[in-house]
Design a protein around this motif. Structure first.
Motif, PDB file in Angstrom:
ATOM      1  N   PRO A  41      12.660  35.284 -51.232  1.00 40.64           N
ATOM      2  CA  PRO A  41      13.614  34.649 -50.478  1.00 40.64           C
ATOM      3  C   PRO A  41      13.271  33.301 -49.515  1.00 40.64           C
ATOM      4  O   PRO A  41      12.662  33.619 -48.641  1.00 40.64           O
ATOM      5  CB  PRO A  41      14.613  35.707 -49.898  1.00 40.64           C
ATOM      6  CG  PRO A  41      14.121  36.978 -50.192  1.00 40.64           C
ATOM      7  CD  PRO A  41      12.532  36.754 -50.697  1.00 40.64           C
ATOM      8  N   ALA A  42      13.898  32.517 -49.869  1.00 42.27           N
ATOM      9  CA  ALA A  42      13.567  31.183 -49.128  1.00 42.27           C
ATOM     10  C   ALA A  42      14.381  30.939 -48.001  1.00 42.27           C
ATOM     11  O   ALA A  42      14.503  29.845 -47.311  1.00 42.27           O
ATOM     12  CB  ALA A  42      13.306  29.778 -49.741  1.00 42.27           C
ATOM     13  N   ARG A  43      15.539  31.847 -47.913  1.00 44.51           N
ATOM     14  CA  ARG A  43      16.902  31.524 -46.916  1.00 44.51           C
ATOM     15  C   ARG A  43      16.266  31.235 -45.484  1.00 44.51           C
ATOM     16  O   ARG A  43      16.758  30.499 -44.616  1.00 44.51           O
ATOM     17  CB  ARG A  43      17.773  32.589 -47.274  1.00 44.51           C
ATOM     18  CG  ARG A  43      18.849  32.460 -46.400  1.00 44.51           C
ATOM     19  CD  ARG A  43      19.993  33.484 -46.637  1.00 44.51           C
ATOM     20  NE  ARG A  43      21.284  33.016 -45.909  1.00 44.51           N
ATOM     21  CZ  ARG A  43      22.137  33.973 -45.308  1.00 44.51           C
ATOM     22  NH1 ARG A  43      21.832  35.270 -45.435  1.00 44.51           N
ATOM     23  NH2 ARG A  43      23.148  33.386 -44.706  1.00 44.51           N
ATOM     24  N   ASN A  44      15.448  32.231 -45.255  1.00 43.51           N
ATOM     25  CA  ASN A  44      15.194  32.387 -43.671  1.00 43.51           C
ATOM     26  C   ASN A  44      14.373  31.063 -43.185  1.00 43.51           C
ATOM     27  O   ASN A  44      14.682  30.435 -42.333  1.00 43.51           O
ATOM     28  CB  ASN A  44      14.278  33.503 -43.405  1.00 43.51           C
ATOM     29  CG  ASN A  44      14.091  33.644 -41.752  1.00 43.51           C
ATOM     30  OD1 ASN A  44      15.138  33.480 -40.983  1.00 43.51           O
ATOM     31  ND2 ASN A  44      12.993  34.279 -41.462  1.00 43.51           N
ATOM     32  N   ALA A  45      13.505  30.690 -44.274  1.00 38.54           N
ATOM     33  CA  ALA A  45      12.762  29.322 -44.110  1.00 38.54           C
ATOM     34  C   ALA A  45      13.471  28.078 -44.075  1.00 38.54           C
ATOM     35  O   ALA A  45      13.479  27.188 -43.189  1.00 38.54           O
ATOM     36  CB  ALA A  45      11.834  29.030 -45.116  1.00 38.54           C
TER      37      ALA A  45
END
Length: 167
Positions: free
Chosen positions: A85-89
């Motif tokens: 998941p790239a959401r946090n980045a």
């Protein structure tokens, strides 16, 4: 065998290009909004007491033009092919972009050099977190942000020098 696979690949490629264009538009919109909110930044900059090592005002436009492009491409690389998941980045990428946007009006329009220094320090923290998170997804994306981090570090030192010389 059908042509579904090539058609699907073409749609993905087109979507990827549109995403890149959208990210570039977003980053350059941030640049434009920052410029609109500053009034005449060039005159303000020239009127300030600056350290002897301060660059000429004309240099900022070309440097930021390139950097905003790399900021967009870095995000595109992470969104396009995330490893997990790239959401946090992308949340951290958004935070650093908002802090970037806030700096110009605080520094130039409001003349709040101390508050601008706080903002740019927070920007550096958010940018460091973004780089670390981007490195988990795509090393190239993290590396694209290194020149931006170096420039913001230089800008923070310049901000501090201007704050100290103009208070």
């Amino acid at each position: 065998m059908t042509n579904a696979a090539p058609a699907e690949t073409g749609r993905r490629r087109e979507g990827s290009r549109l995403l890149l264009v959208a990210l570039l538009a977003l980053c350059y919109a941030v640049a434009a909004l920052g410029a609109l909110a500053t009034g005449d930044a060039g005159e303000t900059y020239e009127a300030l007491d600056r350290p002897a090592w301060a660059p000429p005002g004309w240099l900022f436009g070309p440097v930021w033009t390139v950097l905003y492009g790399t900021i967009a491409v870095a995000a595109w690389l992470v969104i396009r092919k995330p490893h997990g998941p790239a959401r946090n980045a992308m949340v951290w990428w958004s935070v650093q972009l908002l802090l970037n946007l806030a700096w110009s009006p605080v520094f130039f329009a409001a003349g709040e050099y101390g508050l601008a220094f706080l903002d740019i320090c927070l920007l550096l923290v958010a940018l460091a977190v973004t780089i670390a998170l981007f490195a988990r997804h795509r090393r190239a994306a993290a590396l694209l942000l290194v020149p931006y981090a170096l420039w913001v570090t230089f800008a923070a030192a310049l901000n501090l020098g201007i704050w100290l010389a103009n208070t």
